[in-house]
Write an enzyme that holds these catalytic residues in place. Structure first.
Site, PDB file in Angstrom:
ATOM      1  N   SER A  72       0.806  -1.222   0.000  1.00 13.82           N
ATOM      2  CA  SER A  72       0.000   0.000   0.000  1.00 13.82           C
ATOM      3  C   SER A  72       0.838   1.272   0.000  1.00 13.82           C
ATOM      4  O   SER A  72       0.318   2.334  -0.330  1.00 13.82           O
ATOM      5  CB  SER A  72      -0.926   0.016   1.220  1.00 13.82           C
ATOM      6  OG  SER A  72      -0.175  -0.086   2.409  1.00 13.82           O
ATOM      7  N   ASP A  83      -3.873   7.891   8.110  1.00 11.66           N
ATOM      8  CA  ASP A  83      -4.951   7.058   8.655  1.00 11.66           C
ATOM      9  C   ASP A  83      -4.473   6.154   9.789  1.00 11.66           C
ATOM     10  O   ASP A  83      -5.161   5.218  10.165  1.00 11.66           O
ATOM     11  CB  ASP A  83      -5.574   6.208   7.531  1.00 11.66           C
ATOM     12  CG  ASP A  83      -4.549   5.306   6.861  1.00 11.66           C
ATOM     13  OD1 ASP A  83      -3.403   5.244   7.321  1.00 11.66           O
ATOM     14  OD2 ASP A  83      -4.910   4.638   5.859  1.00 11.66           O
ATOM     15  N   HIS A 112      -0.896   4.573   7.153  1.00 16.24           N
ATOM     16  CA  HIS A 112      -0.201   5.216   6.035  1.00 16.24           C
ATOM     17  C   HIS A 112       0.058   6.679   6.339  1.00 16.24           C
ATOM     18  O   HIS A 112      -0.574   7.247   7.229  1.00 16.24           O
ATOM     19  CB  HIS A 112      -1.043   5.069   4.759  1.00 16.24           C
ATOM     20  CG  HIS A 112      -1.467   3.650   4.522  1.00 16.24           C
ATOM     21  ND1 HIS A 112      -2.713   3.167   4.899  1.00 16.24           N
ATOM     22  CD2 HIS A 112      -0.805   2.606   3.995  1.00 16.24           C
ATOM     23  CE1 HIS A 112      -2.790   1.884   4.602  1.00 16.24           C
ATOM     24  NE2 HIS A 112      -1.654   1.505   4.056  1.00 16.24           N
TER      25      HIS A 112
END
Ligand SMILES: *[C@@H]1O[C@H](CO)[C@@H](O)[C@H](O)[C@H]1NC(C)=O
Ligand SMILES: *[C@@H]1O[C@H](CO)[C@@H](O)[C@H](O)[C@H]1NC(C)=O
Length: 382
Positions: A52, A357, A360
């Site tokens: 990610s 978040d 990340h």
């Protein structure tokens, strides 16, 4: 790769008088590859593998996206794209800033291309195989260890398979592949972080998780060797972040013992683990450089590029360890309602936060890190 040239940012930093020796040591550690990126010959494309931290839409455009996944909803994307793009952030990621700094378009996600989302894509411009949640090791490895929360379809080996499927449309012989791929930058990672996050989240011990380091590095190393054998010549391999400073990990491993925290409020043992992993990765990269003397294998020191943000947040206009967007808790990171889920709220100014978040980082933090890595910007706190 010339480190001695007068244009080298390393030299200009060496000459700069400063009282902040700590920051300079870090700069020294990571500038070693900048001349490769900034030097006269620029890259014509990027091929990227990872998770990610680099996914620009693969999970989002996959054939069976997890429809409720938090990164697919606003306010993800609000700062730069104005809408969710599948990136887990408010805006651009490190890979986006690298692409921009090389004058290249954002690297398009392979699964989106396959799904017909990018009709204008040509393989010559490169492709991104990184998928949210991806691991360096296959899910089978984890199943044997009783770890069943690992996605099965997007490990590094599977991403490499996608690349092998595409490669014949770019080149067909080892000499033509070497020619064509000589001007491509290969990003191998960050990958491996999830191989530790899934087991930690299931309560596996540090001692146990440490035993996964060698297999993870072997998986990365064999991928690098295969890519070089298929024609890759410049490869950039990021290490892990200071995960002890991550709002997710700080929440998961909250401790009453002050001794567990460093001066920045980060969990010392987790940062030590990341450092341990990064050292092992770097020594493997050294071995690979010996095996492949004609390849340029660059270690991208994400750890030390990010560290000043955590050590001196206010010097850089940041607020510290709390996530920008979340649904409460001491670090604003409640795993049951991450940013994008109903009930999670973002602060007005994401540019003041390191963590987006909880898991990340914000575009502002990614930009800071990318600048340190690629542009060699001065990082001595004001
Ligand atoms: C994984 O891939 C296989 C074969 O492509 C597919 O049948 C399966 O549905 C995929 N699983 C997930 C969870 O996406
Ligand atoms: C490589 O060979 C395949 C099969 O013959 C062909 O379809 C493809 O266009 C060739 N690729 C290049 C770059 O010439």
């Amino acid at each position: 790769m010339d480190l001695s040239g007068s244009s080298s940012p390393l030299r200009s930093l060496e000459r700069r008088p400063s009282t902040e020796s700590l920051a300079l040591i870090h700069v020294f550690a990571l500038l070693s590859f900048i001349p490769c990126i900034r030097g006269g010959s620029s890259f014509s494309s990027i091929f990227s593998f990872g998770d990610s931290l680099a996914d620009t839409g693969n999970l989002y455009f996959s054939s069976q996206p997890p429809t409720s996944f938090h990164c697919f909803f606003p306010p993800n994307g609000q700062t730069y794209f104005g809408r969710p793009t599948g990136r887990c952030s408010d805006g651009r990621l490190i890979i986006d800033f690298i692409a921009e700094s090389l004058g290249l378009p954002f690297v398009k996600p392979y699964l989106g291309i396959k799904n017909g989302q990018f009709d204008d894509w040509k393989i010559e411009e490169g492709v991104n195989f990184a998928v949210v949640g991806a691991t360096a090791l296959d899910a089978d490895f984890f199943k044997e260890k009783g770890i069943h929360n690992v996605p099965t379809n997007d490990s590094l080996r599977i991403q490499l398979g996608w690349y092998k499927d595409l490669l014949p449309s770019l080149c067909n012989s080892s000499s033509s592949c070497k020619n064509v791929l000589g001007k491509s930058l290969f990003l191998i990672g960050e990958i491996g972080g999830n191989d530790f996050t899934y087991p930690f989240a299931l309560g596996k011990s540090l001692t146990e998780v440490k035993t996964y380091v060698a297999p993870v590095i072997n998986a990365i190393s064999s991928t690098i060797s295969e890519l070089i054998d298929m024609g890759a010549q410049t490869l950039m391999v990021p290490g892990n972040f200071p995960i002890g400073c991550s709002a997710f990990y700080l929440t998961l491993f909250q401790s009453k013992d002050e001794q567990d925290y460093d001066g920045a409020g980060c969990l010392k043992w987790l940062n030590k683990f990341a450092e341990y992993y990064n050292e092992k990765l770097q020594s493997e990269l050294n071995q690979l450089r010996g095996l492949h003397p004609h390849a340029i294998i660059i270690y991208a020191d994400y750890y030390n590029a990010a560290l000043p943000l955590y050590l001196y947040p206010t010097s850089f206009g940041f607020e510290g360890l709390r996530a920008c967007c979340g649904s409460g808790g001491p670090y604003n990171c409640n795993a049951s309602a991450l940013c994008g889920a109903p009930g999670a709220i973002a602060s007005d100014d994401p540019s003041k936060f390191i963590s987006w978040d909880g898991v990340h980082l914000t575009e502002a933090a990614y930009r800071f890190i990318a600048k340190r890595l690629v542009i060699g910007q001065d990082v001595v706190p004001k």
